[in-house]
Design a protein around this motif. Structure first.
Motif, PDB file in Angstrom:
ATOM      1  N   ARG A   1      41.399  54.311  22.611  1.00 11.29           N
ATOM      2  CA  ARG A   1      40.927  52.977  22.239  1.00 11.29           C
ATOM      3  C   ARG A   1      40.180  52.331  23.395  1.00 11.29           C
ATOM      4  O   ARG A   1      40.466  52.593  24.561  1.00 11.29           O
ATOM      5  N   LYS A   2      39.228  51.482  23.077  1.00 12.49           N
ATOM      6  CA  LYS A   2      38.520  50.716  24.102  1.00 12.49           C
ATOM      7  C   LYS A   2      39.379  49.523  24.499  1.00 12.49           C
ATOM      8  O   LYS A   2      39.706  48.679  23.660  1.00 12.49           O
ATOM      9  N   VAL A   3      39.748  49.446  25.787  1.00 12.12           N
ATOM     10  CA  VAL A   3      40.621  48.371  26.249  1.00 12.12           C
ATOM     11  C   VAL A   3      39.880  47.374  27.132  1.00 12.12           C
ATOM     12  O   VAL A   3      40.425  46.313  27.454  1.00 12.12           O
ATOM     13  N   ALA A   4      38.647  47.701  27.525  1.00  9.56           N
ATOM     14  CA  ALA A   4      37.866  46.766  28.331  1.00  9.56           C
ATOM     15  C   ALA A   4      36.393  47.110  28.211  1.00  9.56           C
ATOM     16  O   ALA A   4      36.023  48.280  28.081  1.00  9.56           O
ATOM     17  N   ASP A   5      35.555  46.089  28.269  1.00 13.33           N
ATOM     18  CA  ASP A   5      34.102  46.240  28.273  1.00 13.33           C
ATOM     19  C   ASP A   5      33.558  45.030  29.027  1.00 13.33           C
ATOM     20  O   ASP A   5      33.395  43.956  28.445  1.00 13.33           O
ATOM     21  N   GLU A   6      33.329  45.203  30.333  1.00  5.51           N
ATOM     22  CA  GLU A   6      33.022  44.057  31.188  1.00  5.51           C
ATOM     23  C   GLU A   6      31.860  44.343  32.133  1.00  5.51           C
ATOM     24  O   GLU A   6      31.667  45.495  32.548  1.00  5.51           O
ATOM     25  N   PRO A   7      31.116  43.301  32.503  1.00  8.58           N
ATOM     26  CA  PRO A   7      30.090  43.470  33.533  1.00  8.58           C
ATOM     27  C   PRO A   7      30.718  43.882  34.855  1.00  8.58           C
ATOM     28  O   PRO A   7      31.846  43.473  35.175  1.00  8.58           O
ATOM     29  N   ARG A   8      30.000  44.686  35.607  1.00  8.18           N
ATOM     30  CA  ARG A   8      30.491  45.132  36.909  1.00  8.18           C
ATOM     31  C   ARG A   8      30.830  43.946  37.810  1.00  8.18           C
ATOM     32  O   ARG A   8      31.813  43.996  38.576  1.00  8.18           O
ATOM     33  N   ALA A   9      30.072  42.879  37.724  1.00 10.67           N
ATOM     34  CA  ALA A   9      30.273  41.733  38.613  1.00 10.67           C
ATOM     35  C   ALA A   9      31.658  41.122  38.470  1.00 10.67           C
ATOM     36  O   ALA A   9      32.158  40.491  39.403  1.00 10.67           O
ATOM     37  N   GLY A  10      32.295  41.319  37.331  1.00  5.34           N
ATOM     38  CA  GLY A  10      33.610  40.724  37.126  1.00  5.34           C
ATOM     39  C   GLY A  10      34.771  41.635  37.454  1.00  5.34           C
ATOM     40  O   GLY A  10      35.921  41.282  37.199  1.00  5.34           O
ATOM     41  N   LEU A  11      34.490  42.810  38.030  1.00  2.00           N
ATOM     42  CA  LEU A  11      35.540  43.790  38.278  1.00  2.00           C
ATOM     43  C   LEU A  11      35.692  44.099  39.758  1.00  2.00           C
ATOM     44  O   LEU A  11      34.706  44.115  40.497  1.00  2.00           O
ATOM     45  N   ASP A  12      36.926  44.343  40.180  1.00  2.00           N
ATOM     46  CA  ASP A  12      37.168  44.943  41.488  1.00  2.00           C
ATOM     47  C   ASP A  12      38.019  46.196  41.258  1.00  2.00           C
ATOM     48  O   ASP A  12      38.407  46.512  40.132  1.00  2.00           O
ATOM     49  N   HIS A  13      38.293  46.921  42.325  1.00  2.00           N
ATOM     50  CA  HIS A  13      38.977  48.199  42.199  1.00  2.00           C
ATOM     51  C   HIS A  13      40.357  48.045  41.561  1.00  2.00           C
ATOM     52  O   HIS A  13      40.728  48.789  40.646  1.00  2.00           O
ATOM     53  N   ASP A  14      41.129  47.073  42.025  1.00  2.00           N
ATOM     54  CA  ASP A  14      42.492  46.912  41.525  1.00  2.00           C
ATOM     55  C   ASP A  14      42.523  46.565  40.037  1.00  2.00           C
ATOM     56  O   ASP A  14      43.346  47.074  39.276  1.00  2.00           O
ATOM     57  N   ARG A  15      41.607  45.691  39.631  1.00  2.00           N
ATOM     58  CA  ARG A  15      41.568  45.303  38.219  1.00  2.00           C
ATOM     59  C   ARG A  15      41.172  46.489  37.341  1.00  2.00           C
ATOM     60  O   ARG A  15      41.730  46.700  36.254  1.00  2.00           O
ATOM     61  N   LEU A  16      40.225  47.291  37.830  1.00  2.00           N
ATOM     62  CA  LEU A  16      39.792  48.453  37.078  1.00  2.00           C
ATOM     63  C   LEU A  16      40.916  49.475  36.962  1.00  2.00           C
ATOM     64  O   LEU A  16      41.133  50.069  35.904  1.00  2.00           O
ATOM     65  N   VAL A  17      41.660  49.693  38.041  1.00  3.26           N
ATOM     66  CA  VAL A  17      42.806  50.605  38.004  1.00  3.26           C
ATOM     67  C   VAL A  17      43.833  50.132  36.978  1.00  3.26           C
ATOM     68  O   VAL A  17      44.397  50.929  36.217  1.00  3.26           O
ATOM     69  N   SER A  18      44.064  48.836  36.925  1.00  2.00           N
ATOM     70  CA  SER A  18      45.027  48.295  35.965  1.00  2.00           C
ATOM     71  C   SER A  18      44.581  48.529  34.525  1.00  2.00           C
ATOM     72  O   SER A  18      45.402  48.846  33.653  1.00  2.00           O
ATOM     73  N   TYR A  19      43.281  48.387  34.258  1.00  2.00           N
ATOM     74  CA  TYR A  19      42.766  48.679  32.926  1.00  2.00           C
ATOM     75  C   TYR A  19      42.991  50.145  32.565  1.00  2.00           C
ATOM     76  O   TYR A  19      43.405  50.476  31.454  1.00  2.00           O
ATOM     77  N   VAL A  20      42.688  51.035  33.498  1.00  2.00           N
ATOM     78  CA  VAL A  20      42.762  52.468  33.229  1.00  2.00           C
ATOM     79  C   VAL A  20      44.203  52.913  32.993  1.00  2.00           C
ATOM     80  O   VAL A  20      44.497  53.679  32.078  1.00  2.00           O
ATOM     81  N   THR A  21      45.113  52.428  33.821  1.00  2.00           N
ATOM     82  CA  THR A  21      46.503  52.884  33.742  1.00  2.00           C
ATOM     83  C   THR A  21      47.347  52.061  32.782  1.00  2.00           C
ATOM     84  O   THR A  21      48.375  52.537  32.284  1.00  2.00           O
ATOM     85  N   GLY A  22      46.958  50.815  32.558  1.00  2.00           N
ATOM     86  CA  GLY A  22      47.794  49.916  31.781  1.00  2.00           C
ATOM     87  C   GLY A  22      48.958  49.365  32.571  1.00  2.00           C
ATOM     88  O   GLY A  22      49.865  48.760  32.010  1.00  2.00           O
ATOM     89  N   ILE A  23      48.937  49.562  33.887  1.00  2.00           N
ATOM     90  CA  ILE A  23      50.017  49.125  34.773  1.00  2.00           C
ATOM     91  C   ILE A  23      49.414  48.296  35.903  1.00  2.00           C
ATOM     92  O   ILE A  23      48.432  48.712  36.510  1.00  2.00           O
ATOM     93  N   PRO A  24      49.962  47.136  36.214  1.00  2.00           N
ATOM     94  CA  PRO A  24      49.482  46.389  37.376  1.00  2.00           C
ATOM     95  C   PRO A  24      49.554  47.246  38.630  1.00  2.00           C
ATOM     96  O   PRO A  24      50.503  48.021  38.815  1.00  2.00           O
ATOM     97  N   VAL A  25      48.562  47.125  39.491  1.00  2.00           N
ATOM     98  CA  VAL A  25      48.462  47.994  40.657  1.00  2.00           C
ATOM     99  C   VAL A  25      49.721  47.974  41.503  1.00  2.00           C
ATOM    100  O   VAL A  25      50.204  49.003  41.968  1.00  2.00           O
ATOM    101  N   GLY A  26      50.286  46.803  41.718  1.00  2.00           N
ATOM    102  CA  GLY A  26      51.469  46.715  42.566  1.00  2.00           C
ATOM    103  C   GLY A  26      52.634  47.537  42.046  1.00  2.00           C
ATOM    104  O   GLY A  26      53.397  48.109  42.819  1.00  2.00           O
ATOM    105  N   GLU A  27      52.758  47.644  40.719  1.00  2.00           N
ATOM    106  CA  GLU A  27      53.858  48.401  40.144  1.00  2.00           C
ATOM    107  C   GLU A  27      53.648  49.905  40.275  1.00  2.00           C
ATOM    108  O   GLU A  27      54.593  50.680  40.204  1.00  2.00           O
ATOM    109  N   ALA A  28      52.384  50.344  40.446  1.00  2.00           N
ATOM    110  CA  ALA A  28      52.100  51.774  40.543  1.00  2.00           C
ATOM    111  C   ALA A  28      52.149  52.267  41.981  1.00  2.00           C
ATOM    112  O   ALA A  28      52.056  53.448  42.231  1.00  2.00           O
ATOM    113  N   GLU A  29      52.286  51.337  42.930  1.00  2.00           N
ATOM    114  CA  GLU A  29      52.280  51.724  44.336  1.00  2.00           C
ATOM    115  C   GLU A  29      53.623  52.348  44.729  1.00  2.00           C
ATOM    116  O   GLU A  29      54.661  52.070  44.149  1.00  2.00           O
ATOM    117  N   HIS A  30      53.559  53.202  45.749  1.00  2.00           N
ATOM    118  CA  HIS A  30      54.761  53.804  46.311  1.00  2.00           C
ATOM    119  C   HIS A  30      54.879  53.382  47.763  1.00  2.00           C
ATOM    120  O   HIS A  30      53.876  53.196  48.456  1.00  2.00           O
TER     121      HIS A  30
END
Length: 510
Positions: A227-256
């Motif tokens: 399913r498509k979960v995001a469709d956004e201009p590049r200007a509105g994205l940073d690495h952490d936000r993009l990772v969260s979209y891809v994984t479905g998990i907030p970045v902090g929760e995926a960190e070790h």
């Protein structure tokens, strides 16, 4: 790069060249695409990202005509007398390895009656050199491409897809095009892609490398579980936000947190390793320790694990494995002594692609699966393979599916399962997460952590500084075939790894 035909007036991204509406694709027991819609405008670069298995490759195959959709439609623009065409570069490039670059670049033109015309060797050579020259320095276009480097083969595939455009308002689809390219070649490719877009083309860029996505794209579409979960201009994205979209998990929760490993006795100790570009390399790895090897392309990093395993000849002054001398090495003997090797090219060197996942995962060690007569127990093998496929979260979880039909990340999970099932004493890894997405990468990191926790000595050779910092207790940096630095603790940072790899001093790299 320029298009030889007249350039149409730029229409801007408000003029869609391709519109995909409500795309659906079902496989037995799995909906690979579920109501996916997107459009690509003239002059726009749209990145499509997601886990392996998220639907990216399925979408590309529908656009290429390999699959038939089960719902939805694709509409191509027709403007000013020009019909938009789709030009696709697949992950495997679609090249004939036994043919030369000249022949691969011209193969689509030699069809029908025209194929009986005399072959203009000189003109075709010149054309091939010109096409390839758009991406940097030309190389020998008259040798079989199987003898070329992966980056050179990628350039041939890209050049062929761009050859012969009748007008600029076509759509170029790039499916993981940078996998075999180093940084300079990636930059050359990106510059060419941006020029195509500036001339009016639309570009769909499929990639799992999020830094490249954020560098190149105008807009980012994220797929997850079809399913498509995001469709956004590049200007509105940073690495952490993009990772969260891809994984479905907030970045902090995926960190070790930092590794707190307990090291045992030395498992591998090598002195004076030489061969290919390496000159007198010394290293040691203890049980429970993860040691990294960094270095730029050509530093010797790529050859090191194969030399230790015995698949590439090398000379040593001293070599001990688990305290016992091992000077004359071979792959078979290494396996018997408890060494596992995951090569960087899993398709060519790490698997038997036409075999099933079951056959691949049990291949290195079959004695435990034989019956009293010495024959392989099929029922025992199937049960064992099914357990491994489940344990490593391979998707789809089908041990009887042919290896080459799995996505890249799931192929790599199978390769890891194949070696780790035998609890190796020494685990040699070359680019362990090459060609995999974020989710599969995390699963592989967990497998490496688990192997070390179980007492394996792990040697990781990787071009990704971030990966080495995440995984390793310490990292050796190779430069010109020699160890230039050893980093650990607070010194083990991405910046220091890059600086040491290029031989930069602090004053050279603020």
């Amino acid at each position: 790069m320029t298009v030889d035909t007249p350039t149409l007036p730029a229409a801007g991204i408000a003029s869609p060249l391709v519109t995909i509406t409500g795309m659906i694709k079902d496989f037995p027991g799995n909906r690979a695409l579920d109501d996916v819609s997107l459009e690509v405008g003239s002059g726009e670069i749209v990145a499509v990202v997601g886990h392996n298995g998220s639907g990216k490759s399925t979408l590309v195959k529908i656009l290429a005509g390999v699959y038939t959709s089960d719902g939805g439609e694709v509409e191509l623009a027709s403007q000013g007398g020009f019909d938009t065409e789709l030009h696709i570069i697949h992950q495997d490039l679609g090249l004939a390895n036994e043919l030369t670059a000249v022949e691969n670049l011209g193969i689509t033109h030699y069809q029908g009656a025209a194929s009986f015309a005399p072959f203009r060797r000189k003109a075709e050579r010149a054309k091939a050199r010109a096409l390839i020259g758009r991406f940097g320095e030309p190389f020998d276009v008259e040798v079989p491409i199987s003898r070329l480097a992966p980056a050179q083969r990628s350039i041939i595939g890209i050049a062929r897809a761009l050859d012969g455009w009748q007008h600029p308002r076509n759509v170029l689809i790039l499916d993981e095009p940078t996998e075999a390219l180093h940084a300079t070649e990636v930059r050359i490719l990106f510059d060419a892609v941006k020029k195509l877009a500036a001339d009016g083309a639309g570009v769909i860029f499929i990639s799992h490398r999020l830094d490249e996505v954020l560098d190149l794209a105008d807009r980012v579409v994220v797929l997850r579980d079809g399913r498509k979960v995001a469709d956004e201009p590049r200007a509105g994205l940073d690495h952490d936000r993009l990772v969260s979209y891809v994984t479905g998990i907030p970045v902090g929760e995926a960190e070790h947190g930092e590794n707190a490993r307990v090291h045992g006795d030395t498992v591998l100790e090598v002195t004076g390793l030489s061969g290919a570009i390496l000159e007198g390399v010394d290293l040691r790895v203890a049980a429970g320790e993860v040691v990294g090897v960094a270095g730029v392309l050509g530093s010797g990093r790529e050859a090191l694990p194969a030399m230790i395993f015995g698949s590439i000849d090398a000379e040593v002054d001293g070599f001990t494995l688990a305290g016992k001398p091992y000077l004359k090495r071979s792959p078979g003997e290494s396996i018997r002594r408890g060494v596992a090797f995951v090569p960087g090219d899993r398709a060519k060197l790490g698997s038997v692609r036409p075999m099933t996942a079951r056959e691949n995962v049990t291949l290195p060690e079959l004695r435990s699966l034989t019956n009293r007569l010495g024959a392989i127990s099929t029922s025992r093998e199937k049960a064992h393979a099914a357990g491994l496929v489940k344990a490593y979260d391979v998707k789809p979880p089908r041990a009887e599916q042919v290896f080459q039909q799995f996505s890249g990340g799931n192929q790599q999970k199978i390769v890891f399962a194949k070696w780790l099932r035998n609890d190796p004493k020494l685990l040699l890894l070359e680019e362990p997460t090459q060609g995999v997405d974020i989710g599969a990468k995390q699963a592989i990191y967990d497998a490496i952590d688990g192997a070390a926790a179980g007492g394996a000595a792990v040697l990781v050779c990787s071009s990704e500084a971030k990966e080495l910092v995440r995984l390793c207790d310490r990292v050796l940096v190779l430069r010109d075939g020699r160890i230039a630095a050893e980093l650990a603790g607070d010194e083990l940072t991405e910046t220091r790894l890059v600086m040491e790899g290029y031989g930069l001093k602090n004053e050279d790299h603020p």
